[in-house]
Each structure stands twice: as C-alpha cells, then as structure tokens.
Write a protein that holds these residues in place. Structure first.
Motif, PDB file in Angstrom:
ATOM      1  N   UNK A  16       0.841  -1.212   0.000  1.00  0.00           N
ATOM      2  CA  UNK A  16       0.000   0.000   0.000  1.00  0.00           C
ATOM      3  C   UNK A  16       0.869   1.252   0.000  1.00  0.00           C
ATOM      4  N   UNK A  17       1.959   1.188   0.741  1.00  0.00           N
ATOM      5  CA  UNK A  17       2.847   2.343   0.858  1.00  0.00           C
ATOM      6  C   UNK A  17       3.488   2.685  -0.480  1.00  0.00           C
ATOM      7  N   UNK A  18       3.982   1.665  -1.196  1.00  0.00           N
ATOM      8  CA  UNK A  18       4.641   1.889  -2.487  1.00  0.00           C
ATOM      9  C   UNK A  18       3.709   2.589  -3.472  1.00  0.00           C
ATOM     10  N   UNK A  19       2.439   2.186  -3.467  1.00  0.00           N
ATOM     11  CA  UNK A  19       1.501   2.729  -4.445  1.00  0.00           C
ATOM     12  C   UNK A  19       0.734   3.947  -3.926  1.00  0.00           C
ATOM     13  N   UNK A  20       1.045   4.390  -2.694  1.00  0.00           N
ATOM     14  CA  UNK A  20       0.410   5.581  -2.147  1.00  0.00           C
ATOM     15  C   UNK A  20       1.108   6.834  -2.670  1.00  0.00           C
ATOM     16  N   UNK A  21       0.395   7.934  -2.696  1.00  0.00           N
ATOM     17  CA  UNK A  21       0.987   9.196  -3.154  1.00  0.00           C
ATOM     18  C   UNK A  21       2.257   9.511  -2.364  1.00  0.00           C
ATOM     19  N   UNK A  22       3.342   9.774  -3.082  1.00  0.00           N
ATOM     20  CA  UNK A  22       4.660  10.082  -2.500  1.00  0.00           C
ATOM     21  C   UNK A  22       5.275   8.908  -1.738  1.00  0.00           C
ATOM     22  N   UNK A  23       4.670   7.721  -1.880  1.00  0.00           N
ATOM     23  CA  UNK A  23       5.166   6.562  -1.139  1.00  0.00           C
ATOM     24  C   UNK A  23       6.602   6.215  -1.472  1.00  0.00           C
ATOM     25  N   UNK A  24       6.944   6.185  -2.755  1.00  0.00           N
ATOM     26  CA  UNK A  24       8.297   5.810  -3.157  1.00  0.00           C
ATOM     27  C   UNK A  24       9.322   6.836  -2.664  1.00  0.00           C
ATOM     28  N   UNK A  25       8.949   8.110  -2.747  1.00  0.00           N
ATOM     29  CA  UNK A  25       9.846   9.157  -2.228  1.00  0.00           C
ATOM     30  C   UNK A  25      10.089   8.984  -0.733  1.00  0.00           C
ATOM     31  N   UNK A  26       9.032   8.613   0.020  1.00  0.00           N
ATOM     32  CA  UNK A  26       9.170   8.409   1.461  1.00  0.00           C
ATOM     33  C   UNK A  26      10.066   7.214   1.766  1.00  0.00           C
ATOM     34  N   UNK A  27       9.895   6.150   0.990  1.00  0.00           N
ATOM     35  CA  UNK A  27      10.674   4.937   1.232  1.00  0.00           C
ATOM     36  C   UNK A  27      12.174   5.211   1.162  1.00  0.00           C
ATOM     37  N   UNK A  28      12.565   6.115   0.284  1.00  0.00           N
ATOM     38  CA  UNK A  28      13.986   6.429   0.114  1.00  0.00           C
ATOM     39  C   UNK A  28      14.355   7.775   0.757  1.00  0.00           C
ATOM     40  N   UNK A  29      13.502   8.275   1.656  1.00  0.00           N
ATOM     41  CA  UNK A  29      13.731   9.573   2.290  1.00  0.00           C
ATOM     42  C   UNK A  29      14.641   9.445   3.512  1.00  0.00           C
TER      43      UNK A  29
END
Length: 306
Positions: free
Chosen positions: A152-165
């Motif tokens: 869910x996180x990967x496909x959530x808005x800005x999820x990918x940016x957060x994962x690598x933040x």
C-alpha cells in the motif's frame, strides 16, 4: 529437440510467473508490519488494564458527561500532544495546533452522538478507539507507511519518495529508540489525572515504546482516581469496583519493540525487486510463450507429415 523446447517454454513461463508473484509478495512487509506487532502488544495490555464490560460509565451518574467531556476528551489530546518534542520549536509549531484540532474533531465525531443518546460507554471501547486514533494521527501527520503494508505504501501518493527519504529514516530512528522509562518520564511535564483529565505541558516526544508506557500508566491512574472519588459517587455501572482489582503498571518489557528502519530497508529492497520483475517477468513470459508456440508448430508439422 521438440520436447526439450516444450520443457524450456514451460520452465520459462513458470519461473517468470513465480518471480513476478514473489516480487509483489515481497512488498507486503514494511514499517506497517512493525506497527501491527507493536499495536497488538498494546491491545494485549489494554485487555488486562480495562477488560471489556468491566469499567463501563453509568449514563445515570452525574459524572458521566464531565468524565467524557473533560477526562476522555483531554486523554485523546494528551495522547497526541505527548508525541511532540516540545524542545523542538519547529515541531511544536508544526503539530500542536493541528493535533489539537484533529483530536477534538475525532472525539466529536466518535463520542458526541453516543453521549447525546446517554448510552453506557465501556472504557475498553474507548481504548480500542484510541488505537485507531493513533493510527490516523500517524498516517495523517507522519507517514502512511507507519500503519499500512509495504505494498500500500509503495503505491500511495509520495510513497516511493518516502521509502527512500533520509528524513523519514531519521524519524523512524527517533520513533523506535527506547530510553530508561524513568529518564523519559522525567522530561514529561503534565497534570492529572483528575476531573479535568490529563494535560501535557511538555514532552520529549515520541520514543514510541516509552511514550505508550507512560500513557497506559496514566490510564491506570485515571481508573484508580475514578474508583477512589470520595466526595462523589462511583461513575461506573458496577458500584463494587475496588482499586485492588486494578492491574499493575506497564513496563517497556510488556510491549513489542518495533524496528522501523528494518521495515524501511525491506520496503526499499522489495521495491527494487518489483522493478526488476517488471522487466524480467514480461520478457521471460514472452520468450516462454514464443518457445511454446514454436513447439506447437513443430508438433503440428510432424502430425501433418505423418
């Protein structure tokens, strides 16, 4: 050769399909899995602290509305505000007003209709709702990833940016850090419990386990206070409740210690795995299907030749 081609085709199709399925499945873990384990440990403690049907507010008690409007409403607010690092002026300015508004809106939506109808209110139900409140606060103001699966996180808005933040990683380290409980509580300045509830004046912010231990023990003290009111009547349906029945205080060892940075790393690795699958799986399936069609063509030609 013909049957070797068939085996190659089927192998490619199966391996490519499994690779794709495995890539998607690998995205499920993340910070949310760590949160689920932590939340379950909190629920276990709440079932001990305030078992269902034990501490039920009596709607006929004169303390019914004051407890709900003052004590319980401020408990939601204290729960939220205690997660703010008051020594960080930027964080305090960023969250205090929003947390206050969010807490009041949440309470009004959940409990005001029930209060208006004068229904008995079980402290257990309040405790379970506070868990949903905590999850909503985390998703709204911290990161969607804290309370949802990695997928869910990967496909959530800005999820990918957060994962690598790197900023989120630092926040996760702060959240999962654990102090000695006495040291943590020495930095909290609050009043209550009492008929005006718990009011937080200062806090070192969320070290998640420490903060929740403090808050759970505040709830234990609130129950003791409510039972022990001498000048007013017992506000619970059961008038025979005793302080001796109230559970012991919670310690940091009673709760699961989440490792959010591990969850972030797992989300990062699974995202890279998924990207590779997006390239490898279609290619493998394409080649496998092509080989299988070639096998069928050869098989058909041999049949005609016979």
């Amino acid at each position: 050769m013909k049957f070797g081609l068939k085996r190659q085709a089927i192998t490619l199709i199966l391996v490519s399909s499994l690779y794709g399925v495995s890539a998607v499945a690998s995205t499920v873990p993340g910070m949310g899995i760590e949160s689920i384990r932590f939340i379950n440990s909190v629920k276990n403690q709440l079932e001990i602290i305030m078992p269902k049907d034990k501490y039920v507010l009596d709607p006929n008690s004169p303390l019914y509305k004051p407890i709900m409007e003052n004590v319980i409403r401020t408990s939601y607010l204290a729960d939220a505000l205690s997660t703010i690092d008051y020594s960080n002026s930027k964080e305090l300015e960023m969250f205090k007003s929003d947390y206050t508004d969010f807490s009041n809106e949440w309470f009004d939506k959940k409990w005001e209709p029930i209060i208006a109808q004068g229904k008995p209110i079980d402290f257990y139900d309040i405790a379970m709702d506070m868990i949903e409140f905590d999850k909503a606060i985390a998703a709204e103001f911290q990161s969607f990833g804290y309370v949802n699966t990695g997928t869910q996180w990967i496909f959530h808005k800005n999820g990918i940016n957060e994962i690598f933040s790197s900023e989120l990683k630092q926040n996760a380290i702060k959240q999962q850090s654990i102090w000695e409980q006495d040291e943590y509580e020495s930095f909290i300045e609050s009043s209550g419990p009492g008929l005006t509830g718990i009011k937080v004046k200062s806090s070192p912010g969320t070290k998640l386990v420490n903060n929740k231990v403090w808050f759970l023990n505040q709830q234990i003290d609130s129950i003791k206070y409510a039972i022990n009111i001498q000048s007013l009547q017992n506000p619970f349906v059961n008038k025979n409740l005793s302080i001796d029945e109230v559970t012991d205080y919670v310690t940091i060892d009673d709760l699961y210690h989440p490792n959010f940075t591990r969850g972030i790393i797992m989300a990062q690795v699974s995202f890279i795995f998924m990207i590779s699958a997006a390239l490898i799986t279609p290619t493998g399936l394409g080649i496998g299907i092509w080989k299988y069609k070639k096998y069928e063509k050869l098989n058909s030609e041999e049949s005609v030749g016979e």
